[in-house]
Enzyme design. Sequence first.
Site, PDB file in Angstrom:
ATOM      1  N   GLU A 327       0.842  -1.195   0.000  1.00 32.36           N
ATOM      2  CA  GLU A 327       0.000   0.000   0.000  1.00 32.36           C
ATOM      3  C   GLU A 327       0.874   1.240   0.000  1.00 32.36           C
ATOM      4  OE1 GLU A 327      -4.264  -0.938   2.094  1.00 32.36           O
ATOM      5  OE2 GLU A 327      -2.704  -0.116   3.362  1.00 32.36           O
ATOM      6  N   CYS A 328       0.627   2.152  -0.910  1.00 37.54           N
ATOM      7  CA  CYS A 328       1.294   3.455  -0.949  1.00 37.54           C
ATOM      8  C   CYS A 328       2.815   3.279  -0.940  1.00 37.54           C
ATOM      9  CB  CYS A 328       0.804   4.336   0.197  1.00 37.54           C
ATOM     10  SG  CYS A 328       1.079   6.103  -0.076  1.00 37.54           S
ATOM     11  N   GLY A 329       3.486   3.523   0.165  1.00 40.43           N
ATOM     12  CA  GLY A 329       4.928   3.341   0.203  1.00 40.43           C
ATOM     13  C   GLY A 329       5.342   1.917  -0.123  1.00 40.43           C
ATOM     14  N   PHE A 331       3.751  -0.042  -2.151  1.00 44.31           N
ATOM     15  CA  PHE A 331       3.595  -0.118  -3.603  1.00 44.31           C
ATOM     16  C   PHE A 331       4.818   0.441  -4.309  1.00 44.31           C
ATOM     17  CE2 PHE A 331       1.728   2.278  -7.357  1.00 44.31           C
ATOM     18  CZ  PHE A 331       1.617   1.180  -8.191  1.00 44.31           C
ATOM     19  N   ALA A 428      -1.043  -0.728  -4.716  1.00 47.92           N
ATOM     20  CA  ALA A 428      -1.695   0.514  -5.160  1.00 47.92           C
ATOM     21  C   ALA A 428      -1.362   1.609  -4.154  1.00 47.92           C
ATOM     22  CB  ALA A 428      -3.202   0.330  -5.266  1.00 47.92           C
TER      23      ALA A 428
END
Length: 436
Positions: A327-329, A331, A428
């Site tokens: 997730e985020c970082g 990703f 993502a």
Amino acid sequence: MSARALIVGGARSGSGKTSVAIGLMRALRRRGLAVRGAKSGPDYIDPGFHAAATGAPGVNLDSWAMPPALLDALAAEQARADLLVIESAMGLFDGIAAADGRTGAAADLARRWGVPVALVLDVSGQSQTVAAIARGFAAHDPGVRIAGVILNQVASARHEAMCRAAIEALGLPVVGAVPRNPDMGLPERHLGLVQAREHAGLETFIERLADVMEAALDLDALLGLAAPLAPAAVGAGATPRPPGQRIAIADDAAFSFLYPHLARAWRAAGAELLPFSPLADEAPDDACDACWLPGGYPELHAGRLAAAGGFRAGLRRFAETRPVHGECGGFMVLGRALEDADGVTHEMAGLLDHVTSFAKRRMNLGYRRARLLADCPIGRAGERVRGHEFHYARVIEPGTDAPLAELADGLGQPIGPSGARRAWVSGAFFHAIAID
């Protein structure tokens, strides 16, 4: 045990809510009370400060992302204390133009459970005018009760007296006056506050805040304002299912944005969470059957992550046979490369084909509705997930992987395909909060 509850709200971000809430929690804990904290909205940093101040887990209560049944269940669990202090995000009424009670604003929580509000008002640069602001808050929504006012950034005894008299003339009690104090500020970086785990001398700082609040606030009056909180403890089935029985969780200064309610729900479902540190060049435990890379600040540690050969090799081996999600970082780290703020490009895990950049930054912030395009650790293909996105990094080379989800914003306006997936790996920028 079921708590009494109080919302610490404000007119805007930066009004001093977090400092007041943390200091209040610790000051009441000093009295021997069992205190717990909660944060309205999707902010994943403040619950860590609440946990440090109270000695009990923090939680997010997000009226937009969480369906009412989940919201009630989390509140009921957090209410196993003497007092629950709910800190508002941004201004008390700030949310999105969604259905009644699902705006994401702290006012939704006040209205839903009848929780009174202690309103923190930064009075710097004004005196009697603060009464007009307080009057507006008190009258704005009949379902939200402003029970008292806390003056913040008070310059002098005379300044306090002028503000206090003007507000109390409205029939609103002033339950505290916090003097101007530059040492009360919490350090910040590009996604908000520096995490509690990174704060040098955190315990000393919290104790100092508690000293200030003990002197500045009428603690007995604040306890008197709190009202009983007893939401129905209904099932919390809207939380994403655990991605495995044993879940390897990246957990260090680069990976720490795991929502407390997710970890709590996964454990309640029987899953075991095994932390590991990529920054310490640790790989996911081979005894696990899924790996989760949370968000965080990999852009600040890109060089160390690129040099962590054991982590990257172990992650690649893991991903040959078992699901890995970022997730985020997380990703960003699953991609081919990450460009840091200085424009230096660092090799990442290469399990997905994209390249991200923090040098060519652009803020993305807001609620997200995702329709999953394939089975993944968040959920099954076709499921709809509510979550949040907040990052400055962006994809500069999208690569060739299939997208993970179709995204819309909080109002349902289409954003387009998002994230990436390949074999066992997915990721993502959006953080999943609840199944829609």
